[in-house]
Motif scaffolding. Structure first.
Motif, PDB file in Angstrom:
ATOM      1  N   LEU A 152      17.749  23.434  10.876  1.00  0.00           N
ATOM      2  CA  LEU A 152      18.534  23.072   9.693  1.00  0.00           C
ATOM      3  C   LEU A 152      19.345  24.258   9.186  1.00  0.00           C
ATOM      4  CD1 LEU A 152      15.888  20.726   8.128  1.00  0.00           C
ATOM      5  CD2 LEU A 152      18.165  20.058   8.940  1.00  0.00           C
ATOM      6  N   GLY A 153      18.857  25.462   9.458  1.00  0.00           N
ATOM      7  CA  GLY A 153      19.617  26.662   9.105  1.00  0.00           C
ATOM      8  C   GLY A 153      20.887  26.800   9.932  1.00  0.00           C
ATOM      9  N   MET A 154      20.921  26.188  11.116  1.00  0.00           N
ATOM     10  CA  MET A 154      22.106  26.253  11.983  1.00  0.00           C
ATOM     11  C   MET A 154      23.049  25.081  11.771  1.00  0.00           C
ATOM     12  SD  MET A 154      20.672  27.365  15.693  1.00  0.00           S
ATOM     13  CE  MET A 154      19.018  26.723  15.723  1.00  0.00           C
ATOM     14  N   LEU A 155      22.628  24.121  10.923  1.00  0.00           N
ATOM     15  CA  LEU A 155      23.419  22.905  10.731  1.00  0.00           C
ATOM     16  C   LEU A 155      24.358  23.083   9.535  1.00  0.00           C
ATOM     17  CD1 LEU A 155      23.476  20.076  12.088  1.00  0.00           C
ATOM     18  CD2 LEU A 155      21.915  19.312  10.286  1.00  0.00           C
ATOM     19  N   LYS A 156      25.641  22.748   9.735  1.00  0.00           N
ATOM     20  CA  LYS A 156      26.603  22.854   8.625  1.00  0.00           C
ATOM     21  C   LYS A 156      26.309  21.793   7.574  1.00  0.00           C
ATOM     22  CE  LYS A 156      30.454  24.235  11.575  1.00  0.00           C
ATOM     23  NZ  LYS A 156      31.714  23.767  12.156  1.00  0.00           N
TER      24      LYS A 156
END
Ligand code: ZN
Length: 221
Positions: A152-156
């Protein structure tokens, strides 16, 4: 067989978990969390990395194999309906033959690959994506809470996370469930585990059918 110390839940961190199932034949313990409803195999009964890889190599799925592509349509079709044109994604846990990535690329998207065994280039984990797919992967993760936070940290903002993993529908089926028998499967989700995940990370579930769950992060792409 001795009862190990009660572990905290590897999804939500709840300390008060309970012994859910004992497999005397294989000498395995399974635990259950009362909050997020995850079940998992005790860490003492996980395979080591070499044995785990050997199982994956036996199951190699070729990207052009029609039956495997049909299987993956269950996630690619509802995801494609929701993606903007030429979206940029990550296939996390893509395995040796990244069929889903190829199918999404054929639809005009670009897909980076990551797999700890077969595509171990960690530089792709430092980028941001419009979508992330994670198919038949979460059940192999010893720390699904940590992995989800990382994904989720990599998801915009406004991006989509698509997870495909076997769902446990009835506790009574667990002991004989084929999904449990795979020695690399260690975490078992229920529908309500994904309800917990959505609430915890403030996601909107946009599709949940069979073993496929797709959620959207708040905000706009
Ligand atoms: Zn939990």
């Amino acid at each position: 067989m001795s009862i190990p110390e009660i572990p905290a839940c590897p999804l939500c961190g709840q300390a008060e978990t309970r012994l859910f199932c004992l497999d005397f034949l294989r000498q395995r313990h399974y635990w259950r969390c009362p909050d997020c409803h995850l079940s998992w195999r005790d860490a003492r009964h996980h395979l080591d990395a070499a044995a785990e890889r050997a199982v994956y190599e036996m199951h190699e799925n070729h990207p052009d194999e029609p039956g495997y592509r049909r299987f993956l349509t269950r996630v690619s079709a509802p995801l494609r309906e929701r993606l903007p044109q030429a979206a940029r994604g990550l296939d996390f846990g893509c395995g040796p033959g990244p069929a889903l990535a190829r199918m999404l690329e054929e639809a005009g998207h670009s897909v980076a690959l990551y797999d700890p065994f077969f595509h171990p280039d960690t530089s792709v984990l430092n980028a941001e994506y419009d979508f992330i797919t994670c198919t038949e992967t979460m059940e192999h993760c010893a720390q699904p809470g940590m992995e989800l936070a990382r994904l989720l940290g990599m998801l915009k903002a406004g991006g989509h996370l698509a997870i495909m993993t076997g769902h446990l529908s009835e506790d009574a089926r667990f002991a004989r469930w084929h999904y449990r028998q795979d020695p690399t499967h260690i975490c078992f989700f229920q529908r309500r585990s994904f309800d917990w995940i959505a609430r915890h990370w403030n996601l909107t579930t946009v599709f949940h059918q069979g073993d496929v769950w797709i959620a959207q992060k708040p905000g706009r792409i």
